[in-house]
Design an enzyme around this catalytic site. Structure first.
Site, short mmCIF file in Angstrom:
data_model
loop_
_atom_site.label_atom_id
_atom_site.label_comp_id
_atom_site.label_asym_id
_atom_site.label_seq_id
_atom_site.Cartn_x
_atom_site.Cartn_y
_atom_site.Cartn_z
N ARG A 78 45.15 -53.41 2.71
CA ARG A 78 45.95 -54.08 3.46
C ARG A 78 44.78 -53.65 4.90
NH1 ARG A 78 49.65 -52.61 0.13
NH2 ARG A 78 47.99 -50.92 0.21
N THR A 79 44.38 -52.37 5.74
CA THR A 79 43.85 -53.06 7.04
C THR A 79 42.68 -53.72 6.63
OG1 THR A 79 45.44 -50.87 6.96
CG2 THR A 79 44.08 -51.10 9.39
N LYS A 108 24.59 -39.03 3.83
CA LYS A 108 23.05 -38.50 4.36
C LYS A 108 24.23 -37.16 4.92
CE LYS A 108 19.78 -42.06 3.23
NZ LYS A 108 19.39 -43.30 3.37
N ARG A 130 37.70 -46.95 10.73
CA ARG A 130 38.95 -46.48 10.09
C ARG A 130 38.04 -45.11 9.63
NH1 ARG A 130 43.35 -47.31 5.43
NH2 ARG A 130 44.11 -47.84 7.70
N HIS A 158 47.49 -44.37 13.71
CA HIS A 158 47.39 -45.49 13.63
C HIS A 158 47.69 -47.23 14.60
CE1 HIS A 158 45.99 -48.89 10.23
NE2 HIS A 158 47.05 -48.18 9.72
C1 NCD Z 1 48.67 -46.12 5.79
C2 NCD Z 1 47.38 -45.71 6.11
O1 NCD Z 1 46.36 -45.91 5.77
O2 NCD Z 1 47.78 -44.23 7.09
N1 NCD Z 1 48.48 -47.15 4.92
C3 NCD Z 1 48.23 -48.44 5.58
O3 NCD Z 1 47.25 -48.56 6.82
N2 NCD Z 1 48.35 -49.84 6.08
C4 NCD Z 1 49.54 -45.13 5.30
C5 NCD Z 1 49.31 -44.57 4.06
O4 NCD Z 1 48.06 -44.59 3.63
O5 NCD Z 1 50.32 -43.80 3.19
#
Ligand code: NCD
Length: 333
Positions: A78-79, A108, A130, A158
């Site tokens: 999703r993100t 590497k 991320r 997040h």
């Molecule tokens: C979450 C994350 O990556 O922290 N997912 C997201 O970004 N919607 C939650 C998760 O991984 O459980």
């Protein structure tokens, strides 16, 4: 390898005035919800609303001269797609690298700081990042001049998920003010970065009371509970969902974060057995909202999906508008 900074060190750093955001987002790094004032949060939400109603042609010109790179070191559905689609929808040039650990020089042994410095020489205006280290977004932000947007930093934060969660809460409760709502967090409260960011964001918005339901081994970190209390939030912690179920205006459930457990046995032991089923839904308020950041494993059964109060797939949709809003505000389009 350098030891990652501790949470307290990261937040002490972000408390300095140059990291705080009251109203003007231009050029700012978005690392943590702790940088945001109440006014800043409302500004993101109102910008998301404006973008949603803006004619397509106008929206599509907002970032037409900008270039954004979306760099992901951890898995995402999703993100990742939400940030790439958001930047494209504003007319930006977008480069996405999903799988930085396998396909970039990180494989590497290159450090994050060196990677972002090299990428910076390619003429981008912002990076969305991320990464599994708690201090990743801060390290990246300190290494280069262009703004970094944190799309998940280890177990810590997040922030963009928290902003889309707040948009979901407001829309799903038909414009209730967060100050009127009791939110009940359920699941992996120890490792779940979405819970960490959302609880703090709701506290900044003045939420009076929150409940936290988890087995003992997955309780909220002590410093987070103390921080919420300092902001005036009354917190309740329990291992029994039954105790708080009927009080919830918002029920926010998360998966147990398998990737952070050292052994499979420890993961299996921690799995709470806390499951949302149609029988549980019968007991929550008729106007309550059920949320989940997704992915779900088995903490909500599939039969619940057709319940009108199950908002998790609508929640995903809010991500697009909130991320567009952030990109627009940060890149000054
Ligand atoms: C979450 C994350 O990556 O922290 N997912 C997201 O970004 N919607 C939650 C998760 O991984 O459980």
């Amino acid at each position: 390898m350098a030891t990652p900074l501790k949470a307290e060190e990261i937040f002490a750093h972000l408390a300095a005035p140059e990291w705080q955001i009251t109203n003007d987002f231009r050029g700012k790094d978005i690392i943590s919800v702790e940088q945001l004032s109440r006014e800043a949060i409302w500004k993101v939400l109102s910008t998301a609303n404006d973008l949603e109603t803006m004619p397509f042609e106008k929206r599509h010109r907002a970032l037409e001269s900008k270039a954004v790179a979306v760099l992901f070191y951890q898995p995402s559905t999703r993100t990742y797609t939400s940030f790439t689609r958001a930047a494209q929808a504003l007319g930006a040039d977008v480069l996405g690298i999903h799988g930085m650990m396998q396909y970039s020089s990180a494989y590497k042994g290159e450090t994050l700081a060196d990677t972002v410095r090299s990428m910076d020489a390619r003429g981008f205006d912002s990076f969305v990042l991320r990464h599994f280290d708690v201090d990743s977004a801060l390290i990246a932000a300190r290494s280069i001049e262009i703004p970094i947007i944190n799309a998940g930093s280890g177990k810590l934060e997040h922030p963009t998920q928290a902003l889309l969660d707040v948009r979901t809460i407001i829309k799903e409760t038909h414009n209730h003010n967060p100050q009127e709502l009791h939110i009940v967090f359920v699941g992996d409260l120890k490792y779940g970065r979405t819970v960490h960011s959302l609880s703090k964001l709701m506290a900044i918005l003045g939420a009076p009371e929150m409940s936290f339901v988890s087995p003992d081994v997955l309780r909220m970190p002590r410093n987070l509970i103390a921080g919420l209390n300092e902001r005036g939030v009354e917190t309740h912690e329990t291992s029994s969902l039954n105790e708080v179920l009927e009080k919830a205006d918002v029920l926010y459930i998360t998966r147990v974060q398998r990737e952070w457990f050292s052994t499979e046995e420890a993961y299996e032991e921690a799995r709470s057995g806390q499951q949302i089923t149609p029988a549980v839904m019968e007991r929550i308020k008729p106007e309550a909202v059920l949320m989940h950041p997704l992915p779900r494993v088995d903490e909500i059964t599939a039969e619940v999906d057709s319940d009108p109060r199950a908002a998790y797939f609508r929640q995903v949709g809010h991500g697009l508008w909130v991320r567009m809003a952030l990109l627009k505000l940060v890149l000054g389009g």
